[in-house]
Design a protein around this motif. Structure first.
Motif, mmCIF file in Angstrom:
data_model
loop_
_atom_site.group_PDB
_atom_site.id
_atom_site.type_symbol
_atom_site.label_atom_id
_atom_site.label_comp_id
_atom_site.label_asym_id
_atom_site.label_seq_id
_atom_site.Cartn_x
_atom_site.Cartn_y
_atom_site.Cartn_z
ATOM 1 N N ASP A 1 5.191 -8.522 -1.981
ATOM 2 C CA ASP A 1 5.043 -7.456 -2.910
ATOM 3 C C ASP A 1 4.209 -7.616 -3.946
ATOM 4 O OD1 ASP A 1 6.026 -5.011 -2.984
ATOM 5 O OD2 ASP A 1 8.000 -5.343 -3.960
ATOM 6 N N HIS B 1 3.436 -7.744 3.200
ATOM 7 C CA HIS B 1 3.727 -6.767 2.024
ATOM 8 C C HIS B 1 2.886 -6.984 0.850
ATOM 9 C CE1 HIS B 1 7.364 -4.208 0.497
ATOM 10 N NE2 HIS B 1 6.426 -4.147 -0.324
ATOM 11 N N HIS C 1 12.836 -6.115 1.625
ATOM 12 C CA HIS C 1 13.539 -6.448 0.409
ATOM 13 C C HIS C 1 14.840 -6.809 1.016
ATOM 14 C CE1 HIS C 1 10.604 -5.098 -1.948
ATOM 15 N NE2 HIS C 1 10.710 -3.616 -1.772
ATOM 16 N N LYS D 1 3.902 2.053 6.495
ATOM 17 C CA LYS D 1 4.722 1.686 5.365
ATOM 18 C C LYS D 1 5.339 2.999 4.672
ATOM 19 C CE LYS D 1 6.730 0.067 1.616
ATOM 20 N NZ LYS D 1 6.194 -0.376 0.285
ATOM 21 N N HIS E 1 0.300 -4.594 -1.554
ATOM 22 C CA HIS E 1 0.050 -3.128 -2.067
ATOM 23 C C HIS E 1 -1.601 -3.239 -2.543
ATOM 24 C CE1 HIS E 1 4.026 -1.343 -2.236
ATOM 25 N NE2 HIS E 1 4.462 -2.755 -2.456
HETATM 26 ZN ZN LIG Z 1 6.487 -3.205 -2.107
#
Ligand SMILES: [Zn+2]
Length: 339
Positions: free
Chosen positions: A271, A12, A212, A146, A14
């Motif tokens: 993340d 994960h 999450h 995603k 970005h």
């Molecule tokens: Zn994210």
């Protein structure tokens, strides 16, 4: 034949860009993303302070992320594209609803240049050419799809999407779906943050990763971690990631993810570039003081997240599990590179 090496992957991460390299990325600089990026990212993660204004963010971001991966213990990171939201009835794009956009072809091209980048496309199932586009992108190397159902406006239980999900399942493309509240991007339909909407994709046989783990990111958010625990019993194709668990609220739910009915389905995700802090783990009693100091000294946020997740008690398997869920053959180049 020698046994393939286990690959440590962050599922994960970005991509962010301003389109300055011709990437097609968009970043609305006046929104909350700008605040987040300017306040935390540029300062905390070592980009020049004017990275957002310098007209060179595409290149700066890629160079920086490349360095972080190389200097970490990771073998690869899944880099995420970001689709626009769409109207589910008409299949038309909802203009001015997304704060940032990262084209699918951009992550595909980056992965060709850097084998430790595994490209996750972001493809809304209401798009008119969704299945054809999915097939084209998978043929070009996509390993995952995603979506943020609440921000992209995707009712994953909509019967119209069954053919799309079935095609994803046939091609062994997992769906990484945001679950729980979202406070960085505009939310179009709050209901879709509920992981129960994911049953449409799960029933079609898609491997779904609930990003999450349904935990709450804001004080007033609903927590879905108990719902997820129930769903895990019914759906062997459901997984969760522990991304952004080094933030104040989510760190509270670590214990639930370490439950024996859940922990076997947890995947490591950071993340990035969402900023992390070792403070929350310390305050919640997960860290020995020496580990806190070790994490504090670590200037690489990808590695720091790994140090903290280990200290929280996430077993080694969580760092290697995602490799087993990706389409066959997608890690061959990486395997070759590591030997
Ligand atoms: Zn994210």
């Amino acid at each position: 034949m020698s046994k393939p090496k286990q690959l440590q992957i962050d599922c994960h991460v970005h991509m962010v860009g301003d389109g300055s390299s011709g990437s097609g990325c968009e970043l609305q600089v006046e929104g909350k993303v700008k605040k987040l990026m300017s306040r935390f990212y540029c300062k905390k993660i070592g980009l020049p302070k004017d990275a957002l204004d310098g007209g060179n963010l595409d290149t700066l971001y890629v160079e920086h992320l490349t360095k972080l991966v190389k200097e970490s213990s990771l073998d690869a990171v899944v880099i995420l594209a970001q689709d626009h939201p769409y109207n589910q009835e008409t299949g038309e794009r909802l203009e001015d609803q997304g704060l940032f956009y990262v084209p699918n072809d951009y992550v595909i091209e980056l992965a060709k240049a850097y084998p430790f980048f595994l490209p996750a496309i972001s493809l809304h199932p209401a798009r008119k050419n969704a299945i054809a586009e999915l097939e084209r992108l998978v043929a070009a190397g996509a390993v995952m799809n995603k979506l943020l159902p609440n921000c992209h406006n995707v009712d994953c239980s909509n019967a119209d999407y069954q053919p799309f999900w079935r095609r994803m399942a046939e091609m062994k493309i997992p769906l990484l779906a945001h679950t729980g509240g979202e406070h960085t991007l505009p939310v179009i339909n709050k209901n879709y943050q509920d992981p129960r909407y994911l049953t449409g994709a799960l029933d079609a046989g898609v491997t779904v990763i609930a990003a999450h783990a349904g935990t709450k990111s804001g004080l007033l958010d609903r927590d879905y971690s108990k719902v997820i625990k129930e769903m895990l019993q019914h759906y062997p194709n459901l997984y969760v990631d522990n991304s952004a668990f080094n933030l104040p609220f989510r760190s509270r739910y670590v214990v639930r993810c370490l439950d024996k009915k859940v922990v076997g389905r947890v995947l490591h995700g950071s993340d990035y570039p969402v900023p992390i802090s070792s403070l929350w783990s310390l305050l919640r009693g997960f860290l020995a003081f020496e580990t806190f100091i070790e994490a504090k000294k670590c200037k690489n946020p990808l590695q720091k997240d790994i140090i903290l997740k280990r200290a929280m008690g996430f077993p080694e398997d969580t760092f290697y599990r995602v490799a087993k869920l990706l389409p066959e053959g997608s890690l061959q180049n990486l395997q070759r590179l590591r030997f």
